[in-house]
Scaffold this motif. Structure first.
Motif, PDB file in Angstrom:
ATOM      1  N   SER A 111      -4.981  -8.792  -8.953  1.00  0.00           N
ATOM      2  CA  SER A 111      -3.808  -9.478  -9.495  1.00  0.00           C
ATOM      3  C   SER A 111      -2.582  -9.288  -8.608  1.00  0.00           C
ATOM      4  O   SER A 111      -1.846 -10.247  -8.320  1.00  0.00           O
ATOM      5  N   VAL A 112      -2.358  -8.065  -8.140  1.00  0.00           N
ATOM      6  CA  VAL A 112      -1.192  -7.824  -7.301  1.00  0.00           C
ATOM      7  C   VAL A 112      -1.366  -8.457  -5.923  1.00  0.00           C
ATOM      8  O   VAL A 112      -0.390  -8.849  -5.280  1.00  0.00           O
ATOM      9  N   SER A 113      -2.604  -8.608  -5.470  1.00  0.00           N
ATOM     10  CA  SER A 113      -2.845  -9.314  -4.204  1.00  0.00           C
ATOM     11  C   SER A 113      -2.459 -10.777  -4.326  1.00  0.00           C
ATOM     12  O   SER A 113      -1.850 -11.358  -3.405  1.00  0.00           O
ATOM     13  N   GLN A 114      -2.790 -11.398  -5.439  1.00  0.00           N
ATOM     14  CA  GLN A 114      -2.419 -12.799  -5.664  1.00  0.00           C
ATOM     15  C   GLN A 114      -0.910 -12.959  -5.747  1.00  0.00           C
ATOM     16  O   GLN A 114      -0.344 -13.939  -5.250  1.00  0.00           O
ATOM     17  N   PHE A 115      -0.229 -12.008  -6.335  1.00  0.00           N
ATOM     18  CA  PHE A 115       1.213 -12.090  -6.506  1.00  0.00           C
ATOM     19  C   PHE A 115       1.953 -11.923  -5.180  1.00  0.00           C
ATOM     20  O   PHE A 115       2.909 -12.655  -4.892  1.00  0.00           O
ATOM     21  N   ARG A 122      -2.634   3.895  -6.871  1.00  0.00           N
ATOM     22  CA  ARG A 122      -1.793   3.872  -5.660  1.00  0.00           C
ATOM     23  C   ARG A 122      -0.488   3.155  -5.964  1.00  0.00           C
ATOM     24  O   ARG A 122      -0.384   2.374  -6.901  1.00  0.00           O
ATOM     25  N   GLY A 123       0.497   3.423  -5.110  1.00  0.00           N
ATOM     26  CA  GLY A 123       1.815   2.834  -5.290  1.00  0.00           C
ATOM     27  C   GLY A 123       2.710   3.712  -6.138  1.00  0.00           C
ATOM     28  O   GLY A 123       2.284   4.748  -6.654  1.00  0.00           O
ATOM     29  N   ALA A 124       3.957   3.308  -6.300  1.00  0.00           N
ATOM     30  CA  ALA A 124       4.915   4.126  -7.036  1.00  0.00           C
ATOM     31  C   ALA A 124       4.610   4.194  -8.516  1.00  0.00           C
ATOM     32  O   ALA A 124       5.046   5.110  -9.209  1.00  0.00           O
ATOM     33  N   ILE A 125       3.831   3.223  -9.029  1.00  0.00           N
ATOM     34  CA  ILE A 125       3.486   3.244 -10.453  1.00  0.00           C
ATOM     35  C   ILE A 125       1.985   3.420 -10.649  1.00  0.00           C
ATOM     36  O   ILE A 125       1.475   3.266 -11.762  1.00  0.00           O
ATOM     37  N   GLN A 126       1.270   3.755  -9.567  1.00  0.00           N
ATOM     38  CA  GLN A 126      -0.161   4.052  -9.621  1.00  0.00           C
ATOM     39  C   GLN A 126      -0.985   2.885 -10.182  1.00  0.00           C
ATOM     40  O   GLN A 126      -1.615   2.980 -11.248  1.00  0.00           O
ATOM     41  N   VAL A 127      -0.950   1.758  -9.454  1.00  0.00           N
ATOM     42  CA  VAL A 127      -1.802   0.620  -9.797  1.00  0.00           C
ATOM     43  C   VAL A 127      -3.254   1.066  -9.660  1.00  0.00           C
ATOM     44  O   VAL A 127      -3.651   1.617  -8.637  1.00  0.00           O
ATOM     45  N   THR A 128      -4.055   0.819 -10.698  1.00  0.00           N
ATOM     46  CA  THR A 128      -5.415   1.364 -10.752  1.00  0.00           C
ATOM     47  C   THR A 128      -6.424   0.282 -11.136  1.00  0.00           C
ATOM     48  O   THR A 128      -6.160  -0.533 -12.025  1.00  0.00           O
ATOM     49  N   GLY A 129      -7.596   0.286 -10.475  1.00  0.00           N
ATOM     50  CA  GLY A 129      -8.705  -0.598 -10.844  1.00  0.00           C
ATOM     51  C   GLY A 129      -8.725  -1.893 -10.042  1.00  0.00           C
ATOM     52  O   GLY A 129      -7.692  -2.422  -9.621  1.00  0.00           O
ATOM     53  N   ARG A 130      -9.969  -2.386  -9.838  1.00  0.00           N
ATOM     54  CA  ARG A 130     -10.143  -3.609  -9.048  1.00  0.00           C
ATOM     55  C   ARG A 130      -9.349  -4.783  -9.631  1.00  0.00           C
ATOM     56  O   ARG A 130      -8.751  -5.570  -8.883  1.00  0.00           O
ATOM     57  N   PRO A 183      -6.953  -1.425   0.322  1.00  0.00           N
ATOM     58  CA  PRO A 183      -6.239  -0.759  -0.779  1.00  0.00           C
ATOM     59  C   PRO A 183      -5.192   0.238  -0.318  1.00  0.00           C
ATOM     60  O   PRO A 183      -4.196   0.469  -1.014  1.00  0.00           O
ATOM     61  N   GLU A 184      -5.358   0.811   0.873  1.00  0.00           N
ATOM     62  CA  GLU A 184      -4.406   1.818   1.359  1.00  0.00           C
ATOM     63  C   GLU A 184      -3.021   1.223   1.650  1.00  0.00           C
ATOM     64  O   GLU A 184      -2.031   1.970   1.733  1.00  0.00           O
ATOM     65  N   LEU A 185      -2.927  -0.118   1.786  1.00  0.00           N
ATOM     66  CA  LEU A 185      -1.620  -0.728   2.043  1.00  0.00           C
ATOM     67  C   LEU A 185      -0.662  -0.539   0.873  1.00  0.00           C
ATOM     68  O   LEU A 185       0.560  -0.661   1.049  1.00  0.00           O
ATOM     69  N   LEU A 186      -1.192  -0.235  -0.291  1.00  0.00           N
ATOM     70  CA  LEU A 186      -0.318   0.006  -1.443  1.00  0.00           C
ATOM     71  C   LEU A 186       0.529   1.270  -1.270  1.00  0.00           C
ATOM     72  O   LEU A 186       1.508   1.455  -2.003  1.00  0.00           O
ATOM     73  N   GLU A 187       0.189   2.114  -0.328  1.00  0.00           N
ATOM     74  CA  GLU A 187       0.920   3.367  -0.149  1.00  0.00           C
ATOM     75  C   GLU A 187       2.157   3.199   0.726  1.00  0.00           C
ATOM     76  O   GLU A 187       2.995   4.111   0.771  1.00  0.00           O
ATOM     77  N   ASN A 226       7.435  -2.626  -4.511  1.00  0.00           N
ATOM     78  CA  ASN A 226       7.266  -4.019  -4.919  1.00  0.00           C
ATOM     79  C   ASN A 226       6.151  -4.175  -5.947  1.00  0.00           C
ATOM     80  O   ASN A 226       6.278  -4.959  -6.897  1.00  0.00           O
ATOM     81  N   THR A 227       5.056  -3.466  -5.757  1.00  0.00           N
ATOM     82  CA  THR A 227       3.962  -3.568  -6.724  1.00  0.00           C
ATOM     83  C   THR A 227       4.330  -2.898  -8.051  1.00  0.00           C
ATOM     84  O   THR A 227       3.862  -3.330  -9.108  1.00  0.00           O
ATOM     85  N   ALA A 228       5.168  -1.885  -7.988  1.00  0.00           N
ATOM     86  CA  ALA A 228       5.649  -1.279  -9.234  1.00  0.00           C
ATOM     87  C   ALA A 228       6.499  -2.281 -10.013  1.00  0.00           C
ATOM     88  O   ALA A 228       6.376  -2.406 -11.243  1.00  0.00           O
TER      89      ALA A 228
END
Length: 280
Positions: free
Chosen positions: A205-209, A192-200, A218-222, A229-231
């Motif tokens: 890690s991105v949640s902590q950041f 998901r996301g513009a760079i397709q963040v994948t895996g738990r 997980p759908e909030l990444l869309e 931002n996650t990309a």
């Protein structure tokens, strides 16, 4: 007419005072001329002792102050005690504040349309602001970095058509290298996301950041702002600015994709991005 003895005494004292003051000033008072008359009119009164004319003592104001035991005129400073009054040193002017650094160069909607020709026009208007914000926060601030970043995102998101992987994600089930250790993690934490963040693991890690709980949601990444931002988080966490500056687009593609999937397209989009951003 009878004049008392006390009045004669007072008259004599007054006459003496007038004579002294008038002599000091060099003027003869009419009271002196009438002194003999006053004495003649009062024969019973002993003549007052003669008052010698006092020499003129108070020629200058300075003499008077000496008599009164003032060492100097009030408010004056003697020559020996006078000291030059030094003014407080003027502090140097404060240095002018340094000008703020210029803002990073933004990509215009027209440039983005030329870099990614297949991008839907309505997506350009919707995504251009969060894209530029993410690049500014991630230090993606020169044409090489921007062209490499946009090229990777364009391939990963199918020219910005989707921020959710088309596949179900079942192929990631049980992938310990992605942190998918619980049943259902493969589909739950697919790209998901513009760079397709994948895996738990990456979702954690991105949640902590960001402070956003993408593990539970997980759908909030869309959402566009989260997608870009996650990309940028993924990009900076792997030091891809430095890689783009030095190692080149192939190495950037390997670190983003894990292999050479769609490598020709990534290289072509990167080259087109450089042409557009260097020669707008």
């Amino acid at each position: 007419m009878y004049v008392s003895h006390s009045r004669h005494v007072r008259a004599a004292i007054a006459a003496a005072a007038l004579i002294t003051a008038s002599t000091a000033a060099g003027v003869v008072s009419p009271a002196v001329a009438s002194a003999d008359t006053a004495q003649a009119a009062a024969p019973a009164v002993a003549a007052a002792p003669a008052v010698a004319a006092a020499p003129a003592r108070f020629h200058e104001a300075g003499d008077l102050f000496k008599v009164l035991q003032f060492p100097t005129l009030p408010g004056a400073v003697s020559g020996s005690a006078a000291q030059p009054v030094s003014a407080e040193p003027t502090p140097p002017p404060a240095p002018a504040p340094a000008p703020p650094p210029p803002p990073p160069t933004s990509v215009t909607p027209e440039e983005l349309a030329r870099i990614v020709p297949g991008m839907p026009p309505e997506k350009i208007a919707q995504y251009i602001a969060p894209l530029n914000d993410a690049m500014a926060h991630g230090g993606i601030d020169n044409p090489v970095r921007q062209a490499a970043f946009i090229a990777q995102l364009a391939v990963e998101s199918d020219s910005f058509r989707t921020f959710e992987e088309y596949a179900s994600g079942s192929e990631y089930e049980g992938r310990a290298d992605l942190g998918n250790t619980q049943a259902g993690d493969g589909e739950r934490y697919k790209g998901r996301g513009a760079i397709q963040v994948t895996g738990r693991h990456n979702y954690e890690s991105v949640s902590q950041f960001t402070g956003i709980d993408f593990v539970a949601n997980p759908e909030l990444l869309e959402a566009p702002e989260n997608a870009f931002n996650t990309a940028a988080w993924y990009w900076t966490s792997r030091n891809l600015n430095q890689v783009a500056d030095s190692a080149g687009i192939v190495r950037v593609s390997e670190l983003v994709n894990g292999g050479h999937h769609a490598l020709e397209r990534r290289v072509a989009d990167f080259q087109r991005g450089l042409d557009v951003l260097i020669h707008p």
